[in-house]
Design an enzyme around this catalytic site. Structure first.
Site, PDB file in Angstrom:
ATOM      1  N   MET A 165     -35.096  34.042 -31.697  1.00 43.28           N
ATOM      2  CA  MET A 165     -34.823  35.164 -31.316  1.00 43.28           C
ATOM      3  C   MET A 165     -34.833  35.184 -29.600  1.00 43.28           C
ATOM      4  O   MET A 165     -35.410  34.674 -28.876  1.00 43.28           O
ATOM      5  CB  MET A 165     -36.219  36.004 -31.471  1.00 43.28           C
ATOM      6  CG  MET A 165     -37.370  35.694 -31.371  1.00 43.28           C
ATOM      7  SD  MET A 165     -38.757  37.110 -31.646  1.00 43.28           S
ATOM      8  CE  MET A 165     -40.171  36.168 -30.898  1.00 43.28           C
ATOM      9  N   TYR A 442     -46.968  33.591 -24.235  1.00 40.39           N
ATOM     10  CA  TYR A 442     -45.420  33.995 -24.620  1.00 40.39           C
ATOM     11  C   TYR A 442     -45.930  34.919 -26.026  1.00 40.39           C
ATOM     12  O   TYR A 442     -46.800  35.038 -26.463  1.00 40.39           O
ATOM     13  CB  TYR A 442     -44.815  32.993 -25.058  1.00 40.39           C
ATOM     14  CG  TYR A 442     -45.311  31.738 -25.868  1.00 40.39           C
ATOM     15  CD1 TYR A 442     -44.119  31.096 -26.594  1.00 40.39           C
ATOM     16  CD2 TYR A 442     -46.226  31.912 -26.806  1.00 40.39           C
ATOM     17  CE1 TYR A 442     -44.436  29.994 -27.686  1.00 40.39           C
ATOM     18  CE2 TYR A 442     -46.607  30.995 -27.741  1.00 40.39           C
ATOM     19  CZ  TYR A 442     -45.771  29.914 -28.065  1.00 40.39           C
ATOM     20  OH  TYR A 442     -46.011  29.318 -29.357  1.00 40.39           O
ATOM     21  N   GLU A 443     -44.910  35.459 -26.423  1.00 39.91           N
ATOM     22  CA  GLU A 443     -44.615  36.502 -27.572  1.00 39.91           C
ATOM     23  C   GLU A 443     -45.488  37.777 -27.067  1.00 39.91           C
ATOM     24  O   GLU A 443     -46.279  38.344 -27.927  1.00 39.91           O
ATOM     25  CB  GLU A 443     -45.188  36.018 -28.884  1.00 39.91           C
ATOM     26  CG  GLU A 443     -44.359  34.783 -29.254  1.00 39.91           C
ATOM     27  CD  GLU A 443     -42.886  35.334 -29.358  1.00 39.91           C
ATOM     28  OE1 GLU A 443     -42.488  36.377 -29.321  1.00 39.91           O
ATOM     29  OE2 GLU A 443     -42.038  34.178 -29.397  1.00 39.91           O
ATOM     30  N   GLY A 444     -45.485  37.834 -25.879  1.00 44.77           N
ATOM     31  CA  GLY A 444     -46.306  39.234 -25.254  1.00 44.77           C
ATOM     32  C   GLY A 444     -47.516  38.717 -24.693  1.00 44.77           C
ATOM     33  O   GLY A 444     -48.414  38.308 -25.572  1.00 44.77           O
ATOM     34  N   GLN A 449     -50.767  42.955 -25.499  1.00 45.49           N
ATOM     35  CA  GLN A 449     -51.397  42.766 -26.928  1.00 45.49           C
ATOM     36  C   GLN A 449     -52.451  44.028 -26.704  1.00 45.49           C
ATOM     37  O   GLN A 449     -52.802  44.683 -27.468  1.00 45.49           O
ATOM     38  CB  GLN A 449     -51.933  41.486 -27.342  1.00 45.49           C
ATOM     39  CG  GLN A 449     -50.816  40.483 -27.544  1.00 45.49           C
ATOM     40  CD  GLN A 449     -49.578  40.934 -28.144  1.00 45.49           C
ATOM     41  OE1 GLN A 449     -49.765  41.498 -29.350  1.00 45.49           O
ATOM     42  NE2 GLN A 449     -48.411  40.416 -27.835  1.00 45.49           N
TER      43      GLN A 449
END
Length: 596
Positions: A165, A442-444, A449
């Protein structure tokens, strides 16, 4: 070199004794024929692959890293990675939980979750190459056109192709509304996409014949902000209508990031120069489609840290049994040896038990969420699907943030157990710490979160989803409150549940007056709710262990000891966190900006 042993006994406990997962799954039409023996056999074989094929590559892969040929833009992963991937594909592992309509085996996501925990414990860097493919598969499965499904899903299912992605750009991290990549419509209905992406995990490699990039970009008429983002599928090699590969597409790796950990995975800067892509979903609604992949990735990152927590614990325990240092304060425990094993020392035990508790609590919570996800996708009851979907949405940021925070704590503790050897590369512990620290970002980031949990998942619907989860906890407390043996578990659980309810109400009132109060409290709040979740599952695990301890199986004795440690030594952290939440915004904003 560190070793990895698949925690199959605890996985079977969570699956069959705690969650009764097979009974739950058999109610769902796609899994009506599932049985425990099949699940156990799959996980045993998966554990063998993790331990014997990819675990031996973890330390060397970290040392070697990836290589970029600047002239050709080709990226070569560490030695052995390609051969391991070929073994993975030959074993049919990519297809485990994929739709049989596209060549998948149709097993529950829960089974895939446990398989991937073992892969992450064995070698997180390697696992990230196939790992993102599942997210790409899910996004296209949910939002792709029939043509896109026909061309891409069978190859992603088989593992012949991998996926990525491509979201982030140099000038924007999580704030995707700022992205600038452009998509220009072409006469044949496709798009020419131009821009730059960074931090793309597994963005370029030679493990698979093609890489399917899911790319966020803007159409010419796109409105500003996140409402103007569209999603495109952009393959490394153009895919012809018959499914064969055509010319090299205009997307390539321009540089590799030099990062603190996960060295064996290629984290790429990607350049798109009129790369040909096709639209996924509706124009300007790319985030909606991409969130399928992003949520899968967030659950996956939590699973990465769960794997690291487990493998760090295993190696630290093995070391603590053998390492002789000093004598116990109460007198020698191994008088026949020159010193006692460090396992006798209370603080060493505290560090080890912290890691063990965070592994076992994380495994139970992750499995529960995966089971709810299976039900949200396959239940024939619309109300059940909706309720499970809401609960998965609530618990996803907790899986990502709480488990990665705990992974950082646990791997740091386990490195500490090794003393001076802990920061020596050959022992492997400092690698686990470096890898675990990245997972919090990473990934937010975990702050993102936390804002998602408190702002969107709790306060946005007046706490309705949290209350629904709380009712399950309250019902358990009510049922077990009459059992004297369960008092040490249900009483603190009930107390924390009441405190979370009151705290949530207070924060909601503050946020109504000043939304910045959410930002001031969110990180501490997520950790409190994370502990509430863990306390619930540790109490449930303790109930099972109490019922079965008469069997004489030491597994249940150890499970009870771990649960008692969790409630005595880890859960009390919530008192300070709740107090911190209540101090509010003022101490954070009182200092003038010029004084920083």
């Amino acid at each position: 070199m560190p070793q990895y042993n698949p925690p199959l006994r605890d996985m079977q406990f969570v699956l069959h004794e705690l969650l009764h997962a097979v009974d739950e799954l058999k109610r769902l039409p796609p899994h009506a024929d599932l049985d425990e023996d099949t699940v156990n056999a799959v996980l045993e074989e998966g554990g063998r692959f993790a331990a014997e094929v990819i675990a031996p590559l973890n330390l060397s892969g970290d040392s070697e890293g990836c290589r970029l040929d600047v002239a050709t833009h080709a990226v070569t992963p560490p030695k052995g990675f390609k051969q391991a991937y070929e073994t993975y594909v030959a074993g049919g592992w990519p297809a485990l939980s994929c739709d049989p309509a596209h060549g998948g085996q149709g097993l529950p996501l829960l089974v895939n979750q446990f398989f991937y925990e073992m892969l992450n414990g064995a070698n997180q860097a390697w696992t990230m190459y196939p790992g993102l493919s599942h997210g790409a598969y899910e996004a296209l499965h949910a939002h792709g056109t029939e043509s896109q499904k026909r061309l891409y899903l069978p190859k992603l299912t088989s593992g012949e192709w991998t996926g990525t992605m491509c979201l982030t750009e140099p000038h924007c991290g999580t704030d995707l509304g700022l992205l600038r990549t452009k998509a220009q419509p072409l006469a044949d209905g496709s798009y020419a996409i131009t821009g730059q992406k960074i931090f793309i995990s597994a963005g370029e490699h030679d493990l698979a014949a093609n890489i399917v990039h899911l790319v966020l970009a803007r159409l010419p008429d796109a409105p500003a902000g996140s409402k103007g983002i569209s999603l495109f599928v952009v393959p490394k090699f153009v895919v012809k209508d018959d499914g064969s590969l055509g010319a090299r597409n205009g997307i390539f790796c321009s540089a590799l990031e030099h990062k603190m950990g996960i060295h064996g995975n290629a984290t790429c800067q990607m350049v798109l120069e009129e790369a040909v892509g096709t639209l996924v979903g509706e124009p300007h609604k790319g985030l909606q489609a991409m969130f399928v992949m992003m949520n899968a990735a967030r659950l996956g990152v939590g699973n990465q840290s769960l794997g690291l927590t487990e493998v760090a614990y295993q190696n630290a325990v093995a070391y603590a049994r053998e390492r002789l240092q000093m004598r116990a304060l109460s007198g020698p425990k191994a008088p026949d040896k020159p010193a006692d094993p460090i396992l006798v020392h209370p603080d060493v035990r505290k560090m080890l038990l912290t890691a063990r508790a965070y592994a076992e609590g994380g495994r139970a919570l992750s499995a529960y969420v995966a089971l709810q996800l299976d039900k949200s996708l396959a239940s024939s009851d619309a109300a059940e699907r909706q309720a499970c979907e809401a609960e998965v949405a609530l618990l996803t940021p907790i899986i990502k943030a709480f488990l990665t925070d705990n992974g950082w704590i646990a791997t740091s503790h386990c490195m500490q157990v090794f003393g001076g050897h802990g920061y020596i590369h050959e022992w492997g512990m400092e690698q686990f710490v470096r890898d675990a620290r990245i997972n919090m970002i990473y990934e937010g980031t975990n702050t993102v979160q936390s804002l998602d949990l408190l702002g969107r998942k709790v306060l946005a619907n007046n706490g309705a989803t949290l209350k629904a989860f709380g009712k399950k906890i309250a019902a358990f407390v009510e049922e077990e409150g009459v059992d004297e043996a369960m008092q040490e578990f249900v009483n603190p659980l009930a107390d924390l549940g009441d405190k979370v309810t009151k705290l949530t109400t207070e924060l909601g009132m503050k946020a109504f007056q000043n939304p910045d109060e959410v930002g001031a409290a969110a990180v501490d709040y997520l950790r409190v709710v994370g502990h509430l979740s863990f306390a619930y599952f540790f109490a449930r695990m303790a109930k099972v262990a109490l019922q079965k301890q008469a069997s004489g199986d030491p597994f249940y004795t150890a499970k009870l000891a771990t649960a008692r440690f969790y409630f005595a030594k880890l859960l009390p952290e919530t008192a300070g966190l709740i107090r911190s939440c209540r101090t509010g915004l003022q101490p954070l904003m009182a200092m003038d900006e010029n004084l920083f």
